[in-house]
Design a protein around this motif. Sequence first.
Motif, mmCIF file in Angstrom:
data_model
loop_
_atom_site.group_PDB
_atom_site.id
_atom_site.type_symbol
_atom_site.label_atom_id
_atom_site.label_comp_id
_atom_site.label_asym_id
_atom_site.label_seq_id
_atom_site.Cartn_x
_atom_site.Cartn_y
_atom_site.Cartn_z
ATOM 1 N N ASP A 5 -0.566 32.800 36.130
ATOM 2 C CA ASP A 5 -0.317 31.401 35.802
ATOM 3 C C ASP A 5 -0.799 30.566 36.972
ATOM 4 O OD1 ASP A 5 0.972 31.634 33.291
ATOM 5 O OD2 ASP A 5 2.823 32.236 34.291
ATOM 6 N N ILE A 6 -1.266 29.374 36.658
ATOM 7 C CA ILE A 6 -1.663 28.422 37.695
ATOM 8 C C ILE A 6 -0.696 27.258 37.597
ATOM 9 C CG2 ILE A 6 -3.471 26.904 38.563
ATOM 10 C CD1 ILE A 6 -5.488 28.859 37.288
ATOM 11 N N LEU A 7 0.010 27.001 38.682
ATOM 12 C CA LEU A 7 1.024 25.958 38.715
ATOM 13 C C LEU A 7 0.562 24.809 39.593
ATOM 14 C CD1 LEU A 7 4.087 28.288 39.371
ATOM 15 C CD2 LEU A 7 3.217 27.540 37.167
ATOM 16 N N GLU A 8 0.801 23.593 39.122
ATOM 17 C CA GLU A 8 0.531 22.425 39.956
ATOM 18 C C GLU A 8 1.876 21.842 40.359
ATOM 19 O OE1 GLU A 8 -1.843 18.168 40.032
ATOM 20 O OE2 GLU A 8 -1.667 19.246 38.154
ATOM 21 N N HIS A 9 2.126 21.770 41.662
ATOM 22 C CA HIS A 9 3.379 21.243 42.170
ATOM 23 C C HIS A 9 3.316 19.719 42.255
ATOM 24 C CE1 HIS A 9 4.975 25.215 43.148
ATOM 25 N NE2 HIS A 9 3.751 25.522 43.525
ATOM 26 N N GLY A 12 0.890 17.970 44.519
ATOM 27 C CA GLY A 12 -0.531 18.153 44.279
ATOM 28 C C GLY A 12 -1.082 19.510 44.692
ATOM 29 N N VAL A 13 -0.236 20.369 45.244
ATOM 30 C CA VAL A 13 -0.666 21.700 45.653
ATOM 31 C C VAL A 13 -0.702 22.609 44.424
ATOM 32 C CG1 VAL A 13 -0.026 23.720 47.033
ATOM 33 C CG2 VAL A 13 0.267 21.424 47.965
ATOM 34 N N TRP A 14 -1.763 23.435 44.340
ATOM 35 C CA TRP A 14 -1.906 24.382 43.243
ATOM 36 C C TRP A 14 -1.481 25.756 43.732
ATOM 37 C CZ3 TRP A 14 -3.968 23.188 38.328
ATOM 38 C CH2 TRP A 14 -4.358 21.866 38.179
ATOM 39 N N GLU A 15 -0.840 26.523 42.851
ATOM 40 C CA GLU A 15 -0.376 27.856 43.194
ATOM 41 C C GLU A 15 -0.756 28.813 42.071
ATOM 42 O OE1 GLU A 15 3.856 30.152 44.115
ATOM 43 O OE2 GLU A 15 3.878 28.089 43.441
ATOM 44 N N ILE A 16 -1.290 29.969 42.443
ATOM 45 C CA ILE A 16 -1.618 30.997 41.459
ATOM 46 C C ILE A 16 -0.541 32.066 41.545
ATOM 47 C CG2 ILE A 16 -3.268 32.771 40.765
ATOM 48 C CD1 ILE A 16 -5.459 31.005 42.004
#
Length: 131
Positions: A5-9, A12-16
């Motif tokens: 999953d790709i999460l956008e916090h 503005g930081v993206w997390e895989i």
Amino acid sequence: MVRMDILEHRDGVWEIVYGPSYTNPKPPTRRRIRVASDAEVQAVQPFAMPGWEHYSTWGFEEVHGRRDLGHMYAQLYLNTDDRDGKPRIWITPPRHTLTTIDQLAEAIATEIAPRMGITIPPELIRDYLVK
């Protein structure tokens, strides 16, 4: 192929996140842990929480040889601390007069939260105490 999953916090930081779906997780399986009773606690026991497990101890300290007058304590060191130095967290009387594992877990959760930047539930701390 690995599920991710790709999460956008909000900042503005993206997390895989790899592995099972983060947004639609399966319910956790219940694992069986031997739960120590308050009466089984010895004088010195290891604290098994990751990041704190190398030198940290906890236990029950009798007063004048009497268990009914005693209390729980914890001396917690981060793994990066000097084992010969003072504990980073010291849970003892008179500030903390605790007589049960649950009370000790609550005190540890409260004391480590500012140092870790997150709040760890006392139930999880209890699991690390009795492992």
